[in-house]
Write a protein that holds these residues in place. Sequence first.
Motif, PDB file in Angstrom:
ATOM      1  N   GLN A 151       0.832  -1.205   0.000  1.00 46.29           N
ATOM      2  CA  GLN A 151       0.000   0.000   0.000  1.00 46.29           C
ATOM      3  C   GLN A 151       0.867   1.256   0.000  1.00 46.29           C
ATOM      4  OE1 GLN A 151      -2.923   0.044   3.133  1.00 46.29           O
ATOM      5  NE2 GLN A 151      -4.039   1.747   2.183  1.00 46.29           N
ATOM      6  N   LYS A 152       1.910   1.236   0.826  1.00 40.17           N
ATOM      7  CA  LYS A 152       2.808   2.391   0.887  1.00 40.17           C
ATOM      8  C   LYS A 152       3.509   2.610  -0.451  1.00 40.17           C
ATOM      9  CE  LYS A 152       4.954   2.307   5.173  1.00 40.17           C
ATOM     10  NZ  LYS A 152       6.247   2.047   5.736  1.00 40.17           N
ATOM     11  N   ALA A 153       3.805   1.503  -1.129  1.00 40.48           N
ATOM     12  CA  ALA A 153       4.571   1.583  -2.378  1.00 40.48           C
ATOM     13  C   ALA A 153       3.693   1.920  -3.581  1.00 40.48           C
ATOM     14  CB  ALA A 153       5.296   0.262  -2.623  1.00 40.48           C
ATOM     15  N   ALA A 154       2.367   1.941  -3.379  1.00 39.88           N
ATOM     16  CA  ALA A 154       1.442   2.038  -4.520  1.00 39.88           C
ATOM     17  C   ALA A 154       1.791   3.144  -5.527  1.00 39.88           C
ATOM     18  CB  ALA A 154       0.008   2.166  -4.029  1.00 39.88           C
ATOM     19  N   PRO A 155       2.034   4.400  -5.078  1.00 36.22           N
ATOM     20  CA  PRO A 155       2.315   5.447  -6.081  1.00 36.22           C
ATOM     21  C   PRO A 155       3.537   5.110  -6.928  1.00 36.22           C
ATOM     22  CG  PRO A 155       2.014   6.398  -3.873  1.00 36.22           C
ATOM     23  CD  PRO A 155       2.042   4.917  -3.715  1.00 36.22           C
ATOM     24  N   GLU A 156       4.541   4.523  -6.300  1.00 34.83           N
ATOM     25  CA  GLU A 156       5.754   4.193  -7.058  1.00 34.83           C
ATOM     26  C   GLU A 156       5.579   2.954  -7.926  1.00 34.83           C
ATOM     27  OE1 GLU A 156       9.527   4.772  -4.974  1.00 34.83           O
ATOM     28  OE2 GLU A 156       8.343   5.804  -3.439  1.00 34.83           O
ATOM     29  N   LEU A 157       4.749   2.046  -7.490  1.00 35.74           N
ATOM     30  CA  LEU A 157       4.464   0.856  -8.309  1.00 35.74           C
ATOM     31  C   LEU A 157       3.883   1.278  -9.656  1.00 35.74           C
ATOM     32  CD1 LEU A 157       2.811  -1.524  -5.659  1.00 35.74           C
ATOM     33  CD2 LEU A 157       5.060  -1.807  -6.705  1.00 35.74           C
ATOM     34  N   LEU A 158       3.078   2.351  -9.600  1.00 41.39           N
ATOM     35  CA  LEU A 158       2.422   2.818 -10.828  1.00 41.39           C
ATOM     36  C   LEU A 158       3.409   3.451 -11.801  1.00 41.39           C
ATOM     37  CD1 LEU A 158      -0.747   4.295  -9.131  1.00 41.39           C
ATOM     38  CD2 LEU A 158      -0.680   2.279 -10.615  1.00 41.39           C
ATOM     39  N   GLN A 159       4.551   3.880 -11.279  1.00 41.73           N
ATOM     40  CA  GLN A 159       5.564   4.500 -12.149  1.00 41.73           C
ATOM     41  C   GLN A 159       6.329   3.460 -12.958  1.00 41.73           C
ATOM     42  OE1 GLN A 159       5.652   7.838 -12.350  1.00 41.73           O
ATOM     43  NE2 GLN A 159       3.961   7.637 -10.890  1.00 41.73           N
ATOM     44  N   LEU A 160       6.268   2.201 -12.530  1.00 40.28           N
ATOM     45  CA  LEU A 160       7.030   1.162 -13.223  1.00 40.28           C
ATOM     46  C   LEU A 160       6.278   0.724 -14.479  1.00 40.28           C
ATOM     47  CD1 LEU A 160       8.029  -1.009 -10.114  1.00 40.28           C
ATOM     48  CD2 LEU A 160       9.401   0.729 -11.259  1.00 40.28           C
ATOM     49  N   PRO A 173      -9.523  -3.174   5.375  1.00 41.40           N
ATOM     50  CA  PRO A 173      -8.854  -1.972   4.846  1.00 41.40           C
ATOM     51  C   PRO A 173      -7.985  -2.283   3.621  1.00 41.40           C
ATOM     52  CG  PRO A 173      -8.571  -2.121   7.234  1.00 41.40           C
ATOM     53  CD  PRO A 173      -9.228  -3.387   6.799  1.00 41.40           C
ATOM     54  N   TYR A 174      -7.359  -3.470   3.602  1.00 42.11           N
ATOM     55  CA  TYR A 174      -6.543  -3.832   2.437  1.00 42.11           C
ATOM     56  C   TYR A 174      -7.421  -4.183   1.241  1.00 42.11           C
ATOM     57  CZ  TYR A 174      -2.704  -3.881   5.755  1.00 42.11           C
ATOM     58  OH  TYR A 174      -1.786  -3.521   6.708  1.00 42.11           O
ATOM     59  N   GLU A 175      -8.559  -4.791   1.510  1.00 37.39           N
ATOM     60  CA  GLU A 175      -9.477  -5.072   0.405  1.00 37.39           C
ATOM     61  C   GLU A 175      -9.929  -3.756  -0.231  1.00 37.39           C
ATOM     62  OE1 GLU A 175     -12.703  -7.640   1.598  1.00 37.39           O
ATOM     63  OE2 GLU A 175     -11.377  -9.386   1.828  1.00 37.39           O
ATOM     64  N   GLU A 176     -10.242  -2.776   0.635  1.00 34.59           N
ATOM     65  CA  GLU A 176     -10.690  -1.467   0.133  1.00 34.59           C
ATOM     66  C   GLU A 176      -9.578  -0.782  -0.666  1.00 34.59           C
ATOM     67  OE1 GLU A 176     -13.708  -0.574   0.136  1.00 34.59           O
ATOM     68  OE2 GLU A 176     -14.244  -2.343   1.327  1.00 34.59           O
ATOM     69  N   PHE A 177      -8.373  -0.834  -0.115  1.00 32.37           N
ATOM     70  CA  PHE A 177      -7.238  -0.217  -0.812  1.00 32.37           C
ATOM     71  C   PHE A 177      -7.069  -0.833  -2.204  1.00 32.37           C
ATOM     72  CE2 PHE A 177      -2.822  -1.842  -1.581  1.00 32.37           C
ATOM     73  CZ  PHE A 177      -2.396  -0.792  -2.399  1.00 32.37           C
ATOM     74  N   LEU A 178      -7.106  -2.158  -2.279  1.00 33.09           N
ATOM     75  CA  LEU A 178      -6.867  -2.808  -3.577  1.00 33.09           C
ATOM     76  C   LEU A 178      -7.975  -2.505  -4.573  1.00 33.09           C
ATOM     77  CD1 LEU A 178      -5.351  -6.281  -2.607  1.00 33.09           C
ATOM     78  CD2 LEU A 178      -4.200  -4.370  -3.737  1.00 33.09           C
ATOM     79  N   LYS A 179      -9.214  -2.491  -4.067  1.00 36.52           N
ATOM     80  CA  LYS A 179     -10.330  -2.167  -4.972  1.00 36.52           C
ATOM     81  C   LYS A 179     -10.135  -0.772  -5.557  1.00 36.52           C
ATOM     82  CE  LYS A 179     -13.876  -4.590  -2.466  1.00 36.52           C
ATOM     83  NZ  LYS A 179     -15.014  -4.318  -1.626  1.00 36.52           N
ATOM     84  N   ALA A 180      -9.748   0.171  -4.703  1.00 33.19           N
ATOM     85  CA  ALA A 180      -9.545   1.544  -5.180  1.00 33.19           C
ATOM     86  C   ALA A 180      -8.348   1.615  -6.132  1.00 33.19           C
ATOM     87  CB  ALA A 180      -9.322   2.475  -3.977  1.00 33.19           C
ATOM     88  N   PHE A 181      -7.317   0.862  -5.831  1.00 34.14           N
ATOM     89  CA  PHE A 181      -6.103   0.817  -6.665  1.00 34.14           C
ATOM     90  C   PHE A 181      -6.498   0.408  -8.099  1.00 34.14           C
ATOM     91  CE2 PHE A 181      -1.677  -1.380  -7.076  1.00 34.14           C
ATOM     92  CZ  PHE A 181      -1.058  -0.169  -7.391  1.00 34.14           C
ATOM     93  N   ALA A 182      -7.357  -0.576  -8.200  1.00 35.42           N
ATOM     94  CA  ALA A 182      -7.777  -1.061  -9.525  1.00 35.42           C
ATOM     95  C   ALA A 182      -8.741  -0.082 -10.188  1.00 35.42           C
ATOM     96  CB  ALA A 182      -8.411  -2.432  -9.397  1.00 35.42           C
ATOM     97  N   THR A 183      -9.669   0.460  -9.408  1.00 41.56           N
ATOM     98  CA  THR A 183     -10.665   1.365  -9.999  1.00 41.56           C
ATOM     99  C   THR A 183      -9.995   2.634 -10.512  1.00 41.56           C
ATOM    100  OG1 THR A 183     -12.050   0.610  -8.195  1.00 41.56           O
ATOM    101  CG2 THR A 183     -12.971   2.342  -9.559  1.00 41.56           C
ATOM    102  N   GLU A 184      -9.011   3.126  -9.764  1.00 43.88           N
ATOM    103  CA  GLU A 184      -8.371   4.377 -10.156  1.00 43.88           C
ATOM    104  C   GLU A 184      -7.341   4.200 -11.275  1.00 43.88           C
ATOM    105  OE1 GLU A 184      -6.943   5.863  -6.412  1.00 43.88           O
ATOM    106  OE2 GLU A 184      -8.981   5.864  -5.622  1.00 43.88           O
ATOM    107  N   HIS A 185      -6.892   2.959 -11.468  1.00 43.24           N
ATOM    108  CA  HIS A 185      -5.870   2.715 -12.508  1.00 43.24           C
ATOM    109  C   HIS A 185      -6.240   1.501 -13.356  1.00 43.24           C
ATOM    110  CE1 HIS A 185      -3.571   5.656 -10.284  1.00 43.24           C
ATOM    111  NE2 HIS A 185      -3.921   4.987  -9.202  1.00 43.24           N
ATOM    112  N   PRO A 186      -7.389   1.590 -14.015  1.00 45.43           N
ATOM    113  CA  PRO A 186      -7.929   0.399 -14.703  1.00 45.43           C
ATOM    114  C   PRO A 186      -7.031  -0.078 -15.848  1.00 45.43           C
ATOM    115  CG  PRO A 186      -9.189   2.353 -15.266  1.00 45.43           C
ATOM    116  CD  PRO A 186      -8.228   2.772 -14.196  1.00 45.43           C
ATOM    117  N   GLU A 187      -6.152   0.772 -16.317  1.00 43.61           N
ATOM    118  CA  GLU A 187      -5.287   0.355 -17.439  1.00 43.61           C
ATOM    119  C   GLU A 187      -4.053  -0.406 -16.948  1.00 43.61           C
ATOM    120  OE1 GLU A 187      -3.507   3.499 -15.562  1.00 43.61           O
ATOM    121  OE2 GLU A 187      -5.586   3.392 -16.187  1.00 43.61           O
TER     122      GLU A 187
END
Length: 491
Positions: free
Chosen positions: A326-335, A348-362
């Motif tokens: 979760q902490k690494a998420a912004p940097e993971l997206l840069q790769l 809370p992790y389920e919510e984080f992952l759902k949002a991670f996918a919804t916000e970056h569907p590509e």
Amino acid sequence: MKKLKILFVTSEAFPYAKTGGIADFTTGLALALRARGHEVRMLLPRYGFISERKNRIHEVRRLKELPIPIGDRIEYASIKSSSIQNPKAKVQVYLTTHPEYFDHRWGIYTDPDTGEPYKDNHERFIFFMLSALELCRTLDWYPDIIHCNDWATALLPVYLRTLFRDQFPRTHTVLTIHNIRSQGIFPLSPTFALTGLPQSAKELLTHRRKCNFLKAGILTAHAITTVSPTYGKQILEDNKLSGGLSQFLQQRKDHFYPILNGIDTTIWNPRKDKWIAKNYDIHSLDRKEVNKKALLEKARLEYYPERPVVGMISRLTPEKGLDLLQKAAPELLQLNCQYVILGSGEKPYEEFLKAFATEHPEQVGVRIGFDEVLAHLITAGADMYLMPSRSEPCGLNQMYSMAYGTVPVVRATGGLIDTVQDFDPEKKTGTGIVFKPYTVKALIEALQRAIELYHNKSLWYTLIRNGMKQDNSWETRVKEYEKVYAAALTA
Ligand code: ADP
């Protein structure tokens, strides 16, 4: 060695009930032992979600309504029959049923509606353990070894050393610790009274003024095992990691055997896997790409031949490194890669992952839930497999990944240290990418290193092949367990 009668008693066994590695362990090891000629049987609870039709579970007339004392009450267990098999062996499986404790429970330990552990877990598993002994008595089948797994079966050694000693004079016990953090801790009252154990056993069960099932098992089993050498060392030495049980393991050091888990290569095998899009092996790695395409389609992600896919299948807990992810998420997206993640666990992790996918569907595909079929497709279709665990008793997914030519990127802890060797591009040795500090920086650098290697096809295929050549099968590891049984029989 002499052929033994072995009863596995477990709260989980694949394919009936699984939340994690323990389920793959019990089934894989039981079948491997049977293939070596031992007489192996298994007992687990028949939870509400286990389909009797799909698993061909049937009643056994003489195992109906067996009386089980719970404190000063009598409850009745009806034990049903089924079997598991692979091409090499078949094992008789029994399932304990009970209307209240198991038949209508949709979780194993935790109520899926509330996310909380069932309030009567102590009672449910005391009943289950006693049903194992009643089963043997009723069948007049007395095992040489009862192999117990984790806290939910950890009082069996205590019963066999006390109340049941005279009836089971030749039965010895082995307790495998799959995760020492789950100890079965309950209030002393009423738990101790419900066990029916003699007052003299109270001290054994007591730890920090609570009832602790795992502690009692550690002190009384004839042999104790855990699932990797490094984890074995860690839990002996690090009292925090062992949740306060190191001192008891140290007391039993001479009877403690850390053994690396194996994998069932009849189930986890890219050549035969019936759940993946295209079968392949070390000589036909081009076909692996078909699985990548199928996985991306399922995850609704675009396929780019030059963009690696990072897979992850996990219980969503801090132990598995979810806070780091979760902490690494912004940097993971840069790769320059895509992520496909399957998991369930803490909300809370389920919510984080759902949002991670919804916000970056590509770039991110997420499935929350437990999905055995998708787990196989991720293992086959991903290019890399990420395991950023904070602690890891053994870990199976890194071994599955290597067998499928999917490069594990792991943090150096527990069984991950014992199974994945960091790749050295000069010497061309190593089976994965390993990082040490539990930090975002180390995680991102490891992934960057993996992505760089991915673009150097010659090195990448060397790395893949090194992993695929590893032999992590139960067939090799089973002999270690035979040695433990031999030791337990003379302990
Ligand atoms: P642990 O037992 O600590 O969860 P292991 O790596 O020993 O970890 O075993 C995990 C097992 O559970 C693997 O077989 C993995 O594929 C499986 N698994 C974990 N989460 C899921 C999920 N959400 N869906 C399907 N399989 C899962």
